[in-house]
Design a protein around this motif. Structure first.
Motif, mmCIF file in Angstrom:
data_model
loop_
_atom_site.group_PDB
_atom_site.id
_atom_site.type_symbol
_atom_site.label_atom_id
_atom_site.label_comp_id
_atom_site.label_asym_id
_atom_site.label_seq_id
_atom_site.Cartn_x
_atom_site.Cartn_y
_atom_site.Cartn_z
ATOM 1 N N ASP A 125 0.824 -1.213 0.000
ATOM 2 C CA ASP A 125 0.000 0.000 0.000
ATOM 3 C C ASP A 125 0.859 1.265 0.000
ATOM 4 O OD1 ASP A 125 -2.262 -1.550 0.006
ATOM 5 O OD2 ASP A 125 -2.639 -1.357 2.158
ATOM 6 N N PHE A 126 1.914 1.267 0.831
ATOM 7 C CA PHE A 126 2.758 2.454 0.915
ATOM 8 C C PHE A 126 3.550 2.657 -0.378
ATOM 9 C CE2 PHE A 126 2.732 1.840 5.748
ATOM 10 C CZ PHE A 126 1.737 2.796 5.909
ATOM 11 N N CYS A 127 4.028 1.572 -0.985
ATOM 12 C CA CYS A 127 4.744 1.693 -2.263
ATOM 13 C C CYS A 127 3.814 2.242 -3.343
ATOM 14 C CB CYS A 127 5.298 0.331 -2.695
ATOM 15 S SG CYS A 127 6.762 -0.199 -1.796
ATOM 16 N N ARG A 128 2.594 1.758 -3.337
ATOM 17 C CA ARG A 128 1.618 2.222 -4.318
ATOM 18 C C ARG A 128 1.340 3.720 -4.144
ATOM 19 N NH1 ARG A 128 -2.749 0.452 -7.480
ATOM 20 N NH2 ARG A 128 -4.558 1.814 -7.370
ATOM 21 N N LEU A 129 1.108 4.138 -2.910
ATOM 22 C CA LEU A 129 0.816 5.544 -2.653
ATOM 23 C C LEU A 129 2.011 6.437 -2.981
ATOM 24 C CD1 LEU A 129 -1.190 5.261 0.697
ATOM 25 C CD2 LEU A 129 -2.086 5.880 -1.550
ATOM 26 N N GLN A 130 3.216 5.958 -2.661
ATOM 27 C CA GLN A 130 4.410 6.742 -2.962
ATOM 28 C C GLN A 130 4.592 6.894 -4.466
ATOM 29 O OE1 GLN A 130 6.146 8.356 -0.888
ATOM 30 N NE2 GLN A 130 8.080 8.858 -1.898
ATOM 31 N N MET A 131 4.318 5.825 -5.196
ATOM 32 C CA MET A 131 4.456 5.872 -6.644
ATOM 33 C C MET A 131 3.429 6.818 -7.261
ATOM 34 S SD MET A 131 4.774 2.618 -9.170
ATOM 35 C CE MET A 131 6.136 2.083 -8.142
ATOM 36 N N LEU A 132 2.202 6.755 -6.791
ATOM 37 C CA LEU A 132 1.169 7.642 -7.302
ATOM 38 C C LEU A 132 1.479 9.104 -6.971
ATOM 39 C CD1 LEU A 132 -2.029 5.554 -6.526
ATOM 40 C CD2 LEU A 132 -1.010 6.006 -8.770
ATOM 41 N N SER A 133 2.082 9.325 -5.805
ATOM 42 C CA SER A 133 2.486 10.682 -5.441
ATOM 43 C C SER A 133 3.563 11.186 -6.392
ATOM 44 C CB SER A 133 3.002 10.700 -4.002
ATOM 45 O OG SER A 133 3.494 11.979 -3.657
ATOM 46 N N THR A 134 4.517 10.320 -6.742
ATOM 47 C CA THR A 134 5.561 10.685 -7.690
ATOM 48 C C THR A 134 4.966 11.009 -9.058
ATOM 49 O OG1 THR A 134 7.187 9.297 -6.561
ATOM 50 C CG2 THR A 134 7.656 9.875 -8.851
ATOM 51 N N LEU A 135 3.972 10.232 -9.445
ATOM 52 C CA LEU A 135 3.317 10.434 -10.735
ATOM 53 C C LEU A 135 2.324 11.585 -10.718
ATOM 54 C CD1 LEU A 135 2.558 6.674 -11.489
ATOM 55 C CD2 LEU A 135 4.257 8.093 -12.661
ATOM 56 N N GLN A 136 2.078 12.124 -9.513
ATOM 57 C CA GLN A 136 1.096 13.195 -9.325
ATOM 58 C C GLN A 136 -0.288 12.763 -9.812
ATOM 59 O OE1 GLN A 136 2.829 16.640 -11.278
ATOM 60 N NE2 GLN A 136 4.140 17.085 -9.532
ATOM 61 N N ARG A 137 -0.645 11.548 -9.419
ATOM 62 C CA ARG A 137 -1.947 11.004 -9.773
ATOM 63 C C ARG A 137 -2.803 10.842 -8.527
ATOM 64 N NH1 ARG A 137 -2.109 8.491 -14.613
ATOM 65 N NH2 ARG A 137 -4.337 8.866 -14.336
ATOM 66 N N ASP A 138 -4.089 11.057 -8.678
ATOM 67 C CA ASP A 138 -5.040 10.913 -7.580
ATOM 68 C C ASP A 138 -5.431 9.443 -7.461
ATOM 69 O OD1 ASP A 138 -7.082 10.962 -5.757
ATOM 70 O OD2 ASP A 138 -8.345 12.376 -6.852
ATOM 71 N N PRO A 139 -5.103 8.787 -6.347
ATOM 72 C CA PRO A 139 -5.420 7.361 -6.218
ATOM 73 C C PRO A 139 -6.915 7.061 -6.279
ATOM 74 C CG PRO A 139 -4.652 8.270 -4.118
ATOM 75 C CD PRO A 139 -4.405 9.312 -5.159
ATOM 76 N N LYS A 140 -7.756 8.079 -6.049
ATOM 77 C CA LYS A 140 -9.202 7.859 -6.078
ATOM 78 C C LYS A 140 -9.783 8.021 -7.481
ATOM 79 C CE LYS A 140 -9.901 9.376 -1.295
ATOM 80 N NZ LYS A 140 -10.605 10.349 -0.406
ATOM 81 N N ASN A 141 -8.958 8.511 -8.401
ATOM 82 C CA ASN A 141 -9.466 8.749 -9.767
ATOM 83 C C ASN A 141 -8.467 8.219 -10.802
ATOM 84 O OD1 ASN A 141 -11.990 10.511 -9.337
ATOM 85 N ND2 ASN A 141 -10.450 11.587 -8.131
ATOM 86 N N LEU A 142 -8.190 6.929 -10.707
ATOM 87 C CA LEU A 142 -7.252 6.303 -11.633
ATOM 88 C C LEU A 142 -8.009 5.603 -12.756
ATOM 89 C CD1 LEU A 142 -4.480 4.553 -9.502
ATOM 90 C CD2 LEU A 142 -4.299 6.653 -10.823
ATOM 91 N N ASP A 143 -7.478 5.746 -13.958
ATOM 92 C CA ASP A 143 -8.025 4.940 -15.040
ATOM 93 C C ASP A 143 -7.500 3.514 -14.891
ATOM 94 O OD1 ASP A 143 -5.518 4.688 -17.165
ATOM 95 O OD2 ASP A 143 -5.488 6.524 -15.954
ATOM 96 N N LEU A 144 -8.160 2.574 -15.543
ATOM 97 C CA LEU A 144 -7.840 1.160 -15.368
ATOM 98 C C LEU A 144 -6.412 0.853 -15.799
ATOM 99 C CD1 LEU A 144 -8.678 -1.694 -14.615
ATOM 100 C CD2 LEU A 144 -9.630 -1.960 -16.924
ATOM 101 N N LYS A 145 -5.975 1.436 -16.918
ATOM 102 C CA LYS A 145 -4.631 1.132 -17.412
ATOM 103 C C LYS A 145 -3.568 1.537 -16.397
ATOM 104 C CE LYS A 145 -2.088 3.756 -19.914
ATOM 105 N NZ LYS A 145 -1.472 4.618 -20.956
#
Length: 243
Positions: A125-145
């Protein structure tokens, strides 16, 4: 008796408690670690423990999060830069730095025999959140890809950590400094960050074609041939590719 603590008068109590967690996890199963073990190892009292943490799982989450936040996945690659150079810098910074290798040693414990499913899921979970933060993506609004690509990447990281005890003494920086690995790593990043992959792949393949052209012969880029990548002609000729 607790072990002598060289850091007991230097590091804050919270950091000593987290360090104690990793020391104990290296020695025994997580299920056998108690708060008493932790405070003895850290050289603090129980009041200090409960001032910072409400429970052992909260300490574990804090220790895991701090290690994940410190690994160098938060430096955003430059899609317009040289992927091989960027990959070399990142690999060198990780494997040549004793502190980074210690972080890998610690995180590998979470994929090892002393861990539990809960600890492994916290790491995921923490790796996922850290990666999404790096990508500047909202974890609640991710496209499937993007969601699947992040899961794929995190799963790969966990697989490497599971093998890290056997790899740590054998792996050398030169083993990872391969152009194809660098290009793949950048491609995965672009796929997750929704950058312009079409321009990136064109640049990479045209560059490689020019480098591989024989002296005195026209490069692949000068032939009257289709662009190396188009919506109907993907990377290395794979049909059906879309950016």
């Amino acid at each position: 008796m607790p072990r002598p603590r060289h850091d007991s008068e230097v590091l804050p109590a919270k950091e000593r408690l987290e360090n104690a967690f990793w020391e104990l996890l290296a020695d025994r199963d997580y299920r056998k670690i108690t708060v008493t073990d932790v405070v003895r190892e850290a050289g603090v009292n129980r009041n200090s423990f409960y001032y910072h943490f409400s429970s052992l799982p909260e300490l574990a989450d804090s220790a895991i999060l701090h290690q994940v936040e410190s690994i160098p996945i938060n430096r955003t690659p430059d899609p317009n830069g040289n992927p091989e150079e960027q990959w070399r810098d990142r690999v060198t910074a990780t494997l040549s730095d004793p502190e980074q290798r210690q972080r890998l040693d610690r995180l590998a414990l979470l994929a090892g025999p002393h861990s539990t499913l809960e600890l492994t899921e916290s790491l995921r979970d923490f790796c996922r959140l850290q990666m999404l933060s790096t990508l500047q993506r909202d974890p609640k609004n991710l496209d499937l890809k993007t969601d699947l690509m992040v899961e794929f990447t995190v799963g790969g990281m966990l697989a490497v950590l599971q093998r890290w005890p056997e790899l740590s003494d054998a792996i050398e920086i030169k083993d990872l400094l391969k152009e194809d690995v660098a290009v793949l790593a950048m491609g995965i990043y672009l796929a997750m960050s929704q950058k312009d992959m079409l321009n990136y792949w064109n640049r990479i393949f045209v560059h490689n074609a020019q480098d591989s052209a024989a002296p005195g012969m026209p490069s692949a880029a000068t032939h009257a041939a289709p662009s190396p990548i188009s919506p109907s002609n993907g990377p290395a000729g794979f049909p059906g590719y879309t950016a």
